[in-house]
Scaffold this motif. Structure first.
Motif, short mmCIF file in Angstrom:
data_model
loop_
_atom_site.label_atom_id
_atom_site.label_comp_id
_atom_site.label_asym_id
_atom_site.label_seq_id
_atom_site.Cartn_x
_atom_site.Cartn_y
_atom_site.Cartn_z
N ASP A 96 0.83 -1.21 0.00
CA ASP A 96 0.00 0.00 0.00
C ASP A 96 0.86 1.26 0.00
O ASP A 96 0.56 2.24 -0.71
N GLU B 118 2.30 1.75 -3.35
CA GLU B 118 1.30 2.22 -4.30
C GLU B 118 1.24 3.75 -4.31
O GLU B 118 1.14 4.37 -5.39
N ALA C 231 4.37 -5.02 -7.53
CA ALA C 231 3.96 -3.98 -6.59
C ALA C 231 4.91 -3.92 -5.40
O ALA C 231 5.21 -2.84 -4.89
N LYS D 35 -0.88 -4.52 -9.43
CA LYS D 35 -2.02 -4.71 -8.55
C LYS D 35 -2.00 -6.11 -7.95
O LYS D 35 -1.69 -7.08 -8.63
N SER E 288 1.31 -8.55 -7.61
CA SER E 288 1.78 -8.09 -6.30
C SER E 288 3.30 -8.17 -6.14
O SER E 288 3.87 -7.42 -5.35
N LYS F 235 2.42 6.03 -7.46
CA LYS F 235 1.44 6.93 -8.07
C LYS F 235 2.04 8.31 -8.31
O LYS F 235 1.87 8.91 -9.39
#
Length: 640
Positions: free
Chosen positions: A419, A422, A496, A514, A493, A426
């Motif tokens: 998270d 992420e 990620a 994702k 993942s 971004k």
């Protein structure tokens, strides 16, 4: 249930119909092995339940002029509850003792299963039925029993109302069939492309159509009217319909994945209709299909099909938690799991389900008095009751344990890391996009230049600090090349997890990663990026962690990317899943067919280094990310 009903069920080919329950269990059992059509076993179960239960209620109504609803509830509880309670309590006790990472929310899981509302708990918690990699619950499959339990609660009352008020078969059939159609329509209307369909998959309102279709069949195809002697023309027609339905069911089993749009926009409804036709053929005592499917082996398995369904997930999940090299011998481990499931189901059926189903509960006090006597006739058999009490107590301790919240915190460490990545990715992606859209603007150039400079410094520092650890160090030329290389990365993942580390090396890398993503999901992502002009000359893919992909899906991915771009695909290190070798072999084969595709063999590089990974042995930890990012970067730079 009187003797006439018992005898009649046998005469009308109940063994043949029960065989379909075995087929449904086998189909459903294949889903955890990533057989995409495994979920289609549930509609067969639902149609079977709707047909058999409604047929029994219809017979009772026509023979006795009434339906004894309370007696029906008692029969259902006697048949279903002993196995369900045993499985849930034993599983909860095992979790408490040996797999405490599953303790979270255990109390709610136990209670909602006993009340047959577990499917709505799954909807409330937003659980995904199609996450092939995340920590799976050994109770996840019980959602369907909750829907059946809700059906058993209300259906006798509804059917009784229909027979009293409507009376005639045809309008009753019409009402039930329209109800099934409305349920299927609700599924289609609630479905949204690109969103996880688990709400629709778990919901009673969107899944009841399969049960209602089976119920509607019993109105126009009552077993009491089915005669054993048929003319050849009628028998051949019936066999033809059944065989055609069976062949279409097999085809859909292999061709319709659980997250297909078509599946929720009529596909599952059509499959249920096929199941209706197959059951109609098999249930008829004059059909050859009935005789073909009625044999001792299928009858033996059919009687234990409920237990096989109950125990399959606990056995598989607990077994695979202890055996961490499933990918090395997938079929051997599958056979071992099946043998354990059948054995446990047989023991449950023989010593728990059947005895408690036929136990005279009016004698409960008498049995308890006899049990506590010093010279009780039960003798050493009482030890089993003591062991059962210990299991129940252990399950209760786990269900009310305060460690549940702590367990949740522990298992979410990796998710928290992803998270955080992420959010960082971004911001970085926005900078990359800003630079590509405004190449002549000094601010954007400065932003990326600064990002590249800091990333290069970070990469240099990381390389220096990890050189002693064995991670390959980027040369000055490689660092300079990496700072200017434009890359689009799409993955799951694992990507990620490593996205921030890779963007430190490649400051112009755009990442779309994702959790839970599969290759088929990446097709739409890549199409969108291509249409928006966001596909860089170099593309990095990290797909395969969550399941295998077909040659057609890989071909589609390569066609979208195009021959003019270089493609680097990181293979999988997922030893706890059966598809690891399948994915890696497919990538090696594809590499020889596509000249612009290079496979980055992360599996071979990392397979002897369990210390590089979190406890799942799939996602690189902070230490392992040093090796992951430097290895992937080296392979990309060498291939450019």
């Amino acid at each position: 249930m009187n003797q006439r009903l018992k005898k009649h069920r046998y005469i009308t080919g109940f063994d043949g119909v029960r065989t379909l329950a075995v087929v449904a269990v086998i189909m459903y059992h294949l889903m955890p092995y990533n057989i995409q059509g495994g979920y289609l076993g549930v509609p067969i179960f639902f149609v079977l339940s709707g047909y058999l239960i409604t047929d029994l209620l219809n017979q009772e109504w026509h023979q006795n002029g009434k339906i004894d609803v309370w007696a029906f509830y008692q029969r259902r509880i006697r048949r279903l509850y002993p196995g369900l309670v045993t499985m849930v309590v034993a599983t909860a006790a095992y979790i408490t003792l040996f797999q405490r990472n599953l303790l979270f929310n255990l109390r709610a899981v136990v209670v909602t299963n006993f009340l047959y509302v577990y499917n709505w708990l799954q909807v409330h918690q937003g659980q995904s039925y199609f996450d092939r990699f995340g920590t799976q619950s050994p109770f996840v499959h019980l959602w369907s029993l909750s829907i059946e339990g809700q059906f058993y609660l209300f259906w006798p009352l509804i059917l009784l109302f229909l027979w009293v008020v409507v009376r005639r078969r045809q309008p009753i059939f019409d009402i039930i069939f329209i109800g099934a159609f409305l349920s299927a329509l609700a599924m289609a209307l609630l479905f949204r492309h690109g969103q996880d369909p688990s709400r629709i998959y778990f919901g009673t309102d969107t899944r009841i159509f399969s049960i209602l279709l089976g119920a509607s069949l019993s109105i126009v195809w009552p077993s009491a009217s089915l005669k054993k002697d048929l003319q050849n023309s009628a028998r051949f027609f019936l066999d033809g319909v059944g065989i055609a339905a069976l062949l279409l069911i097999i085809w859909m089993f292999f061709q319709l994945p659980g997250e297909s749009d078509l599946n929720y926009r009529g596909g599952m409804f059509f499959f249920s209709l096929l199941s209706v036709m197959l059951i109609a053929a098999v249930a008829h005592p004059g059909a050859d299909l009935n005789r073909l499917l009625s044999n001792r082996l299928f009858s033996w398995l059919g009687k234990r099909s409920y237990g096989i369904y109950l125990y399959q997930y606990p056995v598989m999940i607990f077994y695979e938690a202890k055996v961490t090299n499933i990918a090395q011998h997938p079929w051997l481990h599958a056979l071992i799991e099946i043998a354990i499931i059948v054995l446990v189901s047989h023991l449950s059926y023989t010593y728990i389900e059947r005895p408690l189903q036929h136990f005279d509960y009016h004698r409960t006090k008498e049995v308890l008095r006899e049990f506590v006597k010093r010279d009780s006739r039960y003798g050493v058999k009482r030890i089993w009751v003591v062991l059962a009490a210990v299991v129940c107590l252990t399950a209760a301790v786990g269900s009310f344990s305060t460690q549940a919240a702590q367990t949740k915190a522990k298992v979410s460490n990796l998710q928290a890391k992803i998270d955080a990545n992420e959010q960082a990715v971004k911001k970085h992606n926005q900078a990359v996009e800003g630079n590509s859209k405004n190449k002549n603007q000094a601010d954007s150039a400065a932003t990326i230049s600064s990002s590249a400079s800091s990333a290069s410094s970070a990469s240099s520092a990381a390389s220096s600090s990890t050189a002693a650890d064995g991670a390959e160090k980027l040369t000055a030329d490689e660092q300079q090349k990496a700072a200017t290389l434009q890359i689009t990365a799409v993955g799951d993942s694992v990507l990620a997890d490593g996205s921030v580390s890779l963007q430190q090396v490649f400051p112009k890398m755009y990442v779309d990663a994702k959790v839970g993503r599969q290759a088929k999901d990446a097709i739409g992502i890549l199409q969108g990026l291509a249409q928006q002009g966001k596909l860089a000359p170099t593309v990095l893919l990290s797909l395969g962690t969550n399941g295998p992909f077909s040659d057609a899906q890989l071909q589609q991915i390569m066609q979208i990317i195009g021959k003019q771009r270089k493609v680097f695909w990181v293979n999988t290190h997922v030893p706890t899943r059966r598809w690891q070798d399948q994915v890696n072999q497919a990538l090696n084969s594809a590499q020889s067919r596509y000249s612009n595709l290079k496979v980055i063999d992360w599996y071979a590089y990392s397979k002897q280094h369990s210390d590089w990974f979190y406890s799942d042995n799939v996602h690189p930890n902070e230490y392992g990310l040093k090796f992951y990012s430097s290895f992937v970067a080296k392979k990309i730079l060498q291939g450019e």
